[in-house]
Enzyme design. Sequence first.
Site, PDB file in Angstrom:
ATOM      1  N   CYS A  99      39.508  26.952  34.442  1.00 26.40           N
ATOM      2  CA  CYS A  99      38.875  28.346  33.778  1.00 26.40           C
ATOM      3  C   CYS A  99      38.733  27.749  32.410  1.00 26.40           C
ATOM      4  O   CYS A  99      39.734  27.450  31.867  1.00 26.40           O
ATOM      5  CB  CYS A  99      40.066  29.204  34.588  1.00 26.40           C
ATOM      6  N   HIS A 141      35.660  32.786  41.913  1.00 27.72           N
ATOM      7  CA  HIS A 141      36.200  32.373  40.802  1.00 27.72           C
ATOM      8  C   HIS A 141      36.155  33.387  39.903  1.00 27.72           C
ATOM      9  O   HIS A 141      36.503  34.178  39.443  1.00 27.72           O
ATOM     10  CB  HIS A 141      36.009  31.668  40.121  1.00 27.72           C
ATOM     11  N   GLU A 142      34.393  33.224  39.574  1.00 31.01           N
ATOM     12  CA  GLU A 142      34.026  34.774  38.583  1.00 31.01           C
ATOM     13  C   GLU A 142      33.998  35.503  38.926  1.00 31.01           C
ATOM     14  O   GLU A 142      33.872  36.782  38.141  1.00 31.01           O
ATOM     15  CB  GLU A 142      32.617  33.958  38.221  1.00 31.01           C
ATOM     16  N   HIS A 145      37.513  37.447  37.816  1.00 34.45           N
ATOM     17  CA  HIS A 145      37.655  37.820  36.754  1.00 34.45           C
ATOM     18  C   HIS A 145      36.712  39.824  36.654  1.00 34.45           C
ATOM     19  O   HIS A 145      37.672  39.938  35.696  1.00 34.45           O
ATOM     20  CB  HIS A 145      36.482  37.187  35.275  1.00 34.45           C
TER      21      HIS A 145
END
Length: 188
Positions: A99, A141-142, A145
């Site tokens: 990351c 993953h994004e 966030h």
Amino acid sequence: MTIRPIFIAGEPVLHARAAEVTSFDENLVRLVEDMYETMDKAPGVGLAAPQIGVGLRVFVYNYDDDEGNPRRGEVINPVLELGPIETGPADEDTEVEGCLSAPGERFPLKRAERAVVTGVDLNQNPVRIDAEGWFARIMQHEFDHLDGLLYLDRLDKEWHDERKLMIRERGWGKPGVSWLPGRDNLEG
């Protein structure tokens, strides 16, 4: 376009749910342009607005999928649907993730092999991404966030002590720590 600092684990905006985008204006256009510029310079395959200190539900991506097809775009106000996640420990060779908000570090993490992301682009056109394999991992993953989660927060218990030690040794885990792609020599 401006390359913006990328905040590191511990910055409050990284650990809070991002707000829905309600204004599709010139400020949003500049934000997305800066996100592409920052992601490319890092270099990364994805970048979420909270990583550059903006608590909005926006991410950009740039990745050739598992078939070699180039995929680049932005997703605003995304919704994520996941396929099943296999049980058992993550493979330390094939399921290792990194990351830009934990630069230079990699840990194994189980993710769904399939994901569907829907949302809109800058022109408010509908976006639908059917992702598999590593591309599905990037989408998850994004999206995390935007919900205030770093992949470090999802690690299996066996990695918790190593994660805590790494954060302490690097001086992370507090507000104001960032790095600037193109200036700071870091890998993410």
